[in-house]
Motif scaffolding. Structure first.
Motif, mmCIF file in Angstrom:
data_model
loop_
_atom_site.group_PDB
_atom_site.id
_atom_site.type_symbol
_atom_site.label_atom_id
_atom_site.label_comp_id
_atom_site.label_asym_id
_atom_site.label_seq_id
_atom_site.Cartn_x
_atom_site.Cartn_y
_atom_site.Cartn_z
ATOM 1 N N VAL A 177 0.838 -1.200 0.000
ATOM 2 C CA VAL A 177 0.000 0.000 0.000
ATOM 3 C C VAL A 177 0.871 1.247 0.000
ATOM 4 N N ARG A 178 0.281 2.307 -0.567
ATOM 5 C CA ARG A 178 0.993 3.591 -0.610
ATOM 6 C C ARG A 178 0.082 4.658 -0.036
ATOM 7 N N PRO A 179 -0.092 4.647 1.281
ATOM 8 C CA PRO A 179 -1.037 5.599 1.880
ATOM 9 C C PRO A 179 -0.621 7.046 1.644
ATOM 10 N N GLY A 180 0.657 7.284 1.434
ATOM 11 C CA GLY A 180 1.126 8.658 1.202
ATOM 12 C C GLY A 180 0.536 9.281 -0.039
ATOM 13 N N GLU A 181 0.228 8.429 -1.015
ATOM 14 C CA GLU A 181 -0.246 8.951 -2.290
ATOM 15 C C GLU A 181 -1.755 9.079 -2.364
ATOM 16 N N ALA A 182 -2.431 8.684 -1.304
ATOM 17 C CA ALA A 182 -3.892 8.624 -1.333
ATOM 18 C C ALA A 182 -4.520 9.978 -1.639
ATOM 19 N N GLY A 183 -4.736 10.249 -2.908
ATOM 20 C CA GLY A 183 -5.429 11.467 -3.320
ATOM 21 C C GLY A 183 -4.589 12.715 -3.059
ATOM 22 N N ASP A 184 -4.793 13.734 -3.883
ATOM 23 C CA ASP A 184 -3.996 14.933 -3.706
ATOM 24 C C ASP A 184 -4.713 15.971 -2.871
ATOM 25 N N GLU A 185 -6.011 15.763 -2.676
ATOM 26 C CA GLU A 185 -6.791 16.756 -1.932
ATOM 27 C C GLU A 185 -6.328 16.763 -0.472
ATOM 28 N N VAL A 186 -6.389 17.936 0.104
ATOM 29 C CA VAL A 186 -6.037 18.063 1.520
ATOM 30 C C VAL A 186 -7.042 17.245 2.309
#
Ligand SMILES: Nc1ncnc2c1ncn2[C@@H]1O[C@H](COP(=O)(O)OP(=O)(O)OP(=O)(O)O)[C@@H](O)[C@H]1O
Ligand SMILES: [Mg+2]
Lengths: 304, 281
Positions: A279-288
């Protein structure tokens, strides 16, 4: 990514059962791999078998089944190729700082001249910032300094891989930060491959390229592998400014607080131990993230 | 404050010595006969060259002091088997103790390593150690005399036996108690077994081993006196026994004092060695 430098396949460990009980594996069917130059942290609750896995990698313990392959060869027994930093520093108290490191260097290069050996040791003493303390005995050093000697000793033999078992667990937050910075610098400079156990979520995010999450034991397994997508030139001071940091941290804390327990009981139908989900939780969507307050609340949770 | 404490301790020690000497002096004061001494006795005494004053059998401090001065002035004379200087007699005893002790160390320390490092050897040898340890070393004397046939060698054998156990047990314990971490460090560095034994286990166990050696030496020095009383010939134990037969209590007291002083010095040597190998973890 390059081919895997270290490969762990179907590892499990069963300790003999105490009387009247059936032996339950501490962990089973553990698969993971580490690429050359990669920094991997492993996180899981106490007793899930992290130290056991590390000892197997070091060759100090034998798995009940499964293999560890490093650099194309099966690991059987300890080797100078793998430097270990022990949780309790493990310095020999009757030797000085210099002699402790010399002991390692002489084991690695027995033919070196005295001068060359001392010079080599000095280089690593300087590296961990202990210049001037060469001739002190461990009992004259602070906890942080002792741990640094342990790190210098492991680095001095220039192993292909470093294994660290909660190396900073016993240190106060300030010292820990200083040594983490040093470790980060040394690893960046030497392209060291590292496997490290930690209980500290922030430490894992700061140092690692990927974080292995273990479910609770017994019968622990790898729940998932978190890829740390933060750019690699991190510093302790700036890391908080990246929004990725909170997402990853949130994910890890959430895992430790609830999911590690839930997953230990019920696993996904799609779960494949050979390829635990990445998993890459850091990349989860760009929205704040809209739930910022919650994140901050969780960030304040202190872990074991 | 600390110096004053040491100073006061010394003062008190000196005071105790003074009181003891005074007590001794008073207890051995020549006693004037309270009642008229019967004529025959006085005549007898005169005949024997003595005076009518009845003397206690115990020597006075002055007499012992005199002997001390005299004997220590010339400790190494040798006038035949029954008349040797105190230095020579102590020398014989020390030589036997050191020989027996060294032999015991040669056996006990390697064996202790083996027992400490190998659980199976520990289990296998433990019953023997437990059985042999409580036997008074002097009980071996007849067997030693019978088999070795030489009295001096038998004394050395007895010292060997009595020094063996504390050293063996302490070495085994010290070796078994070496921290796992240090052994693991040696393992991950692929240290050879010999290097591991000398550079890791030996220094780690040294304080415990030295404690065993110190106990052994103390026991050996206790036992040598008794052993020499039995085998005779030479040595401080024989000297004590001989002087007892000569009814020279002055010399006995002198010898007792010397035994104490030498024993204390031996212990001090081991105390110093212990400090040398000590480490704080
Ligand atoms: N020698 C042993 N005999 C029996 N069980 C053992 C032994 N060593 C470890 N265990 C068991 O194995 C499990 C894992 O131990 P391990 O030390 O690897 O845990 P860990 O994940 O490192 O925990 P911690 O975070 O507390 O260090 C524990 O539940 C422990 O009870
Ligand atoms: Mg552990």
């Amino acid at each position: 990514m390059q081919t895997d430098f270290l490969k762990v396949e179907a590892l499990s460990r069963i300790y003999p059962a105490s009387r009247g009980k059936t032996a339950v594996p501490v962990f089973e069917n553990v698969h993971f791999s580490i690429a050359k130059g990669e920094f991997v942290c492993i996180i899981g609750h106490s007793g899930c078998g992290k130290s056991t896995i590390l000892n197997v990698l070091a060759g100090l313990d034998e798995p009940s089944s499964g293999v560890v392959i490093m650099d194309g060869r099966e690991v059987s027994g300890p080797s100078l190729d793998r430097g270990v930093v022990f949780q309790g520093h493990a310095l020999m108290p009757w030797l000085t700082v210099m002699q402790n490191i010399e002991f390692a260097v002489k084991s690695r290069w027995p033919d070196w001249s005295k001068d060359k050996t001392v010079q080599h040791c000095q280089q690593f003493i300087d590296l961990v910032g202990l210049t001037g303390s060469e001739h002190k005995k461990p009992s004259e050093l602070s906890g942080g300094m002792k741990q640094r000697v342990g790190i210098a000793r492991a680095f001095s033999i220039q192993p292909k891989m470093l294994l660290l078992d909660e190396p900073f667990g016993a240190l106060d937050a300030l010292t820990r930060g200083v040594i983490q910075d040093e470790l980060l610098k040394i690893c960046a400079a030497t392209q060291q491959t590292v496997f490290m156990i930690t209980h500290d979520v922030d430490e894992a995010i700061l140092l690692s390229d990927k974080i292995i999450l273990m479910t609770n034991g017994p019968r622990a397994r790898i729940a998932e592998i978190v890829i740390n997508t933060l750019p690699r030139n991190r510093t302790r001071n700036d890391i908080h400014k990246d929004p990725q940091y909170y997402r990853i941290r949130n994910h890890l804390v959430d895992f430790l607080v609830s999911r590690s327990r839930e997953l230990a009981v019920a696993q996904d139908a799609s779960y494949d131990p050979r390829h635990p989900p990445e998993v890459r939780p850091g990349e989860a969507g760009d929205e704040v993230p809209s739930d910022m307050p919650r994140i901050q609340k969780q960030a304040a949770i202190h872990l074991v | 404050m600390k110096t004053s404490l040491t100073f006061r301790a010394y003062l008190l020690s000196a005071l105790i010595l003074g009181v003891l000497l005074m007590g001794w002096y008073l207890a051995t004061l020549p006693q004037k006969a309270a009642v008229a001494v019967p004529q025959a006795d006085a005549e007898y005494a005169a005949l024997m060259g003595g005076s009518a004053v009845k003397k206690s059998g115990m020597p006075t401090p002055l007499e012992v002091g005199h002997t001390l001065q005299e004997k220590l002035a010339d400790p190494f004379y040798d006038h035949g088997p029954n008349d040797k200087g105190i230095g020579i007699q102590l020398g014989y005893s020390l030589a036997r103790v050191l020989a027996g002790f060294a032999l015991a160390a040669l056996v006990a320390i390697p064996l202790g390593f083996l027992v400490g490092m190998s659980p199976i050897m520990h289990r296998a040898l433990d019953p023997y150690i437990q059985l042999l340890k409580p036997i008074s070393p002097l009980a071996w004397m007849p067997l030693a005399l019978y088999t070795i046939k030489d009295s001096s060698a038998s004394a050395i054998f007895v010292i060997f036996i009595c020094s063996l156990w504390p050293m063996l047990i302490n070495t085994a314990y010290g070796v078994a108690a070496v921290k796992r971490d240090w052994l693991n460090v040696a393992k991950t560095l692929e240290v050879s077994p010999l290097r591991k034994a000398f550079l890791v286990i030996l220094p780690a166990a040294a304080p415990t081993i030295l404690t065993g050696m110190r106990i052994s030496m103390g026991i050996a020095w206790l036992v040598i006196v008794a052993a020499e009383m039995l085998v005779g010939g030479t040595g401080i134990g024989y000297f004590v026994w001989n002087e007892w037969n000569n009814l020279s209590l002055t010399n006995v007291i002198f010898a007792v004092l010397m035994i104490g002083i030498v024993g204390m010095m031996l212990d001090m040597v081991f105390g110093w060695l212990s400090r040398l190998v000590a480490y704080n973890d």
